[in-house]
Design a protein around this motif. Structure first.
Motif, PDB file in Angstrom:
ATOM      1  N   UNK A   1       0.763  -1.236   0.000  1.00 33.75           N
ATOM      2  CA  UNK A   1       0.000   0.000   0.000  1.00 33.75           C
ATOM      3  C   UNK A   1       0.795   1.288   0.000  1.00 33.75           C
ATOM      4  N   UNK A   2       1.784   1.404  -0.831  1.00 27.77           N
ATOM      5  CA  UNK A   2       2.488   2.671  -0.936  1.00 27.77           C
ATOM      6  C   UNK A   2       3.968   2.502  -1.124  1.00 27.77           C
ATOM      7  N   UNK A   3       4.658   3.601  -1.427  1.00 29.22           N
ATOM      8  CA  UNK A   3       6.093   3.504  -1.678  1.00 29.22           C
ATOM      9  C   UNK A   3       6.915   3.240  -0.422  1.00 29.22           C
ATOM     10  N   UNK A   4       6.322   3.414   0.758  1.00 30.57           N
ATOM     11  CA  UNK A   4       7.095   3.170   1.973  1.00 30.57           C
ATOM     12  C   UNK A   4       7.364   1.689   2.182  1.00 30.57           C
ATOM     13  N   UNK A   5       6.564   0.820   1.591  1.00 34.17           N
ATOM     14  CA  UNK A   5       6.868  -0.602   1.537  1.00 34.17           C
ATOM     15  C   UNK A   5       6.675  -1.376   2.814  1.00 34.17           C
ATOM     16  N   UNK A   6       7.426  -1.117   3.846  1.00 30.47           N
ATOM     17  CA  UNK A   6       7.424  -1.959   5.036  1.00 30.47           C
ATOM     18  C   UNK A   6       6.421  -1.498   6.082  1.00 30.47           C
ATOM     19  N   UNK A   7       5.339  -0.852   5.673  1.00 30.42           N
ATOM     20  CA  UNK A   7       4.326  -0.419   6.630  1.00 30.42           C
ATOM     21  C   UNK A   7       3.127  -1.358   6.665  1.00 30.42           C
ATOM     22  N   UNK A   8       3.264  -2.523   6.106  1.00 37.34           N
ATOM     23  CA  UNK A   8       2.192  -3.507   6.117  1.00 37.34           C
ATOM     24  C   UNK A   8       2.207  -4.306   7.407  1.00 37.34           C
ATOM     25  N   UNK A   9       1.415  -5.348   7.432  1.00 36.48           N
ATOM     26  CA  UNK A   9       1.391  -6.236   8.591  1.00 36.48           C
ATOM     27  C   UNK A   9       2.768  -6.880   8.746  1.00 36.48           C
ATOM     28  N   UNK A  10       3.217  -7.006   9.984  1.00 33.18           N
ATOM     29  CA  UNK A  10       4.599  -7.431  10.249  1.00 33.18           C
ATOM     30  C   UNK A  10       4.883  -8.824   9.685  1.00 33.18           C
ATOM     31  N   UNK A  11       3.919  -9.732   9.756  1.00 31.79           N
ATOM     32  CA  UNK A  11       4.170 -11.083   9.257  1.00 31.79           C
ATOM     33  C   UNK A  11       4.258 -11.102   7.730  1.00 31.79           C
ATOM     34  N   UNK A  12       3.482 -10.258   7.075  1.00 32.48           N
ATOM     35  CA  UNK A  12       3.566 -10.175   5.616  1.00 32.48           C
ATOM     36  C   UNK A  12       4.893  -9.571   5.189  1.00 32.48           C
ATOM     37  N   UNK A  13       5.362  -8.565   5.912  1.00 35.90           N
ATOM     38  CA  UNK A  13       6.649  -7.951   5.597  1.00 35.90           C
ATOM     39  C   UNK A  13       7.784  -8.955   5.820  1.00 35.90           C
ATOM     40  N   UNK A  14       7.702  -9.723   6.893  1.00 38.75           N
ATOM     41  CA  UNK A  14       8.732 -10.737   7.153  1.00 38.75           C
ATOM     42  C   UNK A  14       8.716 -11.815   6.077  1.00 38.75           C
ATOM     43  N   UNK A  15       7.528 -12.208   5.631  1.00 37.59           N
ATOM     44  CA  UNK A  15       7.436 -13.204   4.574  1.00 37.59           C
ATOM     45  C   UNK A  15       8.010 -12.658   3.266  1.00 37.59           C
ATOM     46  N   UNK A  16       7.722 -11.404   2.967  1.00 36.85           N
ATOM     47  CA  UNK A  16       8.240 -10.767   1.751  1.00 36.85           C
ATOM     48  C   UNK A  16       9.767 -10.673   1.811  1.00 36.85           C
ATOM     49  N   UNK A  17      10.292 -10.269   2.966  1.00 37.71           N
ATOM     50  CA  UNK A  17      11.748 -10.182   3.131  1.00 37.71           C
ATOM     51  C   UNK A  17      12.389 -11.559   3.014  1.00 37.71           C
ATOM     52  N   UNK A  18      11.724 -12.581   3.517  1.00 35.65           N
ATOM     53  CA  UNK A  18      12.226 -13.940   3.374  1.00 35.65           C
ATOM     54  C   UNK A  18      12.272 -14.392   1.927  1.00 35.65           C
ATOM     55  N   UNK A  19      11.265 -13.990   1.156  1.00 36.80           N
ATOM     56  CA  UNK A  19      11.255 -14.333  -0.270  1.00 36.80           C
ATOM     57  C   UNK A  19      12.401 -13.644  -0.995  1.00 36.80           C
ATOM     58  N   UNK A  20      12.638 -12.381  -0.671  1.00 34.38           N
ATOM     59  CA  UNK A  20      13.754 -11.666  -1.296  1.00 34.38           C
ATOM     60  C   UNK A  20      15.083 -12.309  -0.897  1.00 34.38           C
ATOM     61  N   UNK A  21      15.219 -12.659   0.384  1.00 32.52           N
ATOM     62  CA  UNK A  21      16.454 -13.296   0.852  1.00 32.52           C
ATOM     63  C   UNK A  21      16.662 -14.658   0.199  1.00 32.52           C
ATOM     64  N   UNK A  22      15.567 -15.366  -0.081  1.00 30.38           N
ATOM     65  CA  UNK A  22      15.668 -16.664  -0.738  1.00 30.38           C
ATOM     66  C   UNK A  22      16.238 -16.542  -2.142  1.00 30.38           C
ATOM     67  N   UNK A  23      15.982 -15.413  -2.799  1.00 33.91           N
ATOM     68  CA  UNK A  23      16.491 -15.222  -4.152  1.00 33.91           C
ATOM     69  C   UNK A  23      17.798 -14.444  -4.186  1.00 33.91           C
ATOM     70  N   UNK A  24      18.329 -14.039  -3.025  1.00 33.32           N
ATOM     71  CA  UNK A  24      19.601 -13.308  -2.988  1.00 33.32           C
ATOM     72  C   UNK A  24      20.716 -14.165  -2.382  1.00 33.32           C
ATOM     73  N   UNK A  25      20.453 -14.811  -1.269  1.00 36.10           N
ATOM     74  CA  UNK A  25      21.510 -15.513  -0.527  1.00 36.10           C
ATOM     75  C   UNK A  25      22.037 -16.758  -1.259  1.00 36.10           C
ATOM     76  N   UNK A  26      21.188 -17.699  -1.723  1.00 36.45           N
ATOM     77  CA  UNK A  26      21.767 -18.870  -2.417  1.00 36.45           C
ATOM     78  C   UNK A  26      22.585 -18.522  -3.660  1.00 36.45           C
ATOM     79  N   UNK A  27      22.149 -17.575  -4.518  1.00 32.33           N
ATOM     80  CA  UNK A  27      23.020 -17.245  -5.650  1.00 32.33           C
ATOM     81  C   UNK A  27      24.338 -16.604  -5.228  1.00 32.33           C
ATOM     82  N   UNK A  28      24.320 -15.821  -4.153  1.00 32.02           N
ATOM     83  CA  UNK A  28      25.571 -15.228  -3.671  1.00 32.02           C
ATOM     84  C   UNK A  28      26.521 -16.316  -3.179  1.00 32.02           C
ATOM     85  N   UNK A  29      25.996 -17.281  -2.467  1.00 35.66           N
ATOM     86  CA  UNK A  29      26.832 -18.400  -2.010  1.00 35.66           C
ATOM     87  C   UNK A  29      27.277 -19.245  -3.212  1.00 35.66           C
ATOM     88  N   UNK A  30      26.381 -19.410  -4.194  1.00 37.56           N
ATOM     89  CA  UNK A  30      26.733 -20.146  -5.405  1.00 37.56           C
ATOM     90  C   UNK A  30      27.850 -19.473  -6.179  1.00 37.56           C
TER      91      UNK A  30
END
Length: 85
Positions: free
Chosen positions: A24-53
């Motif tokens: 709901x807006x450009x501020x991004x992380x003002x949503x429900x805390x569990x949804x933000x944590x899930x979103x951050x986990x999805x981003x981390x899932x696509x960043x960390x394994x390729x970096x280690x790879x």
């Protein structure tokens, strides 16, 4: 390796680009805390394994590096195919 890194980068760019619409807006992380944590986990899932790879690729283990780079996009495609997402 390059295709795996491009696929991962594309998904991360997509996740970041649509996060404003989801939360709901450009501020991004003002949503429900569990949804933000899930979103951050999805981003981390696509960043960390390729970096280690990439780290494994540079250290002489290209087989493990390619597997780590391709794992997140292939897992996401499998989840879409099975109807889990």
């Amino acid at each position: 390796m390059a295709f795996g890194l491009l696929a991962d980068a594309g998904v991360v760019i997509l996740l970041i680009a649509i996060s404003g619409f989801v939360f709901g807006g450009p501020e991004g992380a003002r949503g429900e805390i569990y949804a933000v944590m899930e979103w951050a986990g999805a981003v981390a899932t696509f960043v960390i394994p390729p970096a280690i790879g990439l780290w494994f690729w540079r250290r002489g283990r290209p087989d493990l590096g390619i597997a780590l780079a391709l794992l997140p996009p292939l897992a996401a495609l499998a989840a879409l195919a099975l109807g889990l997402l």
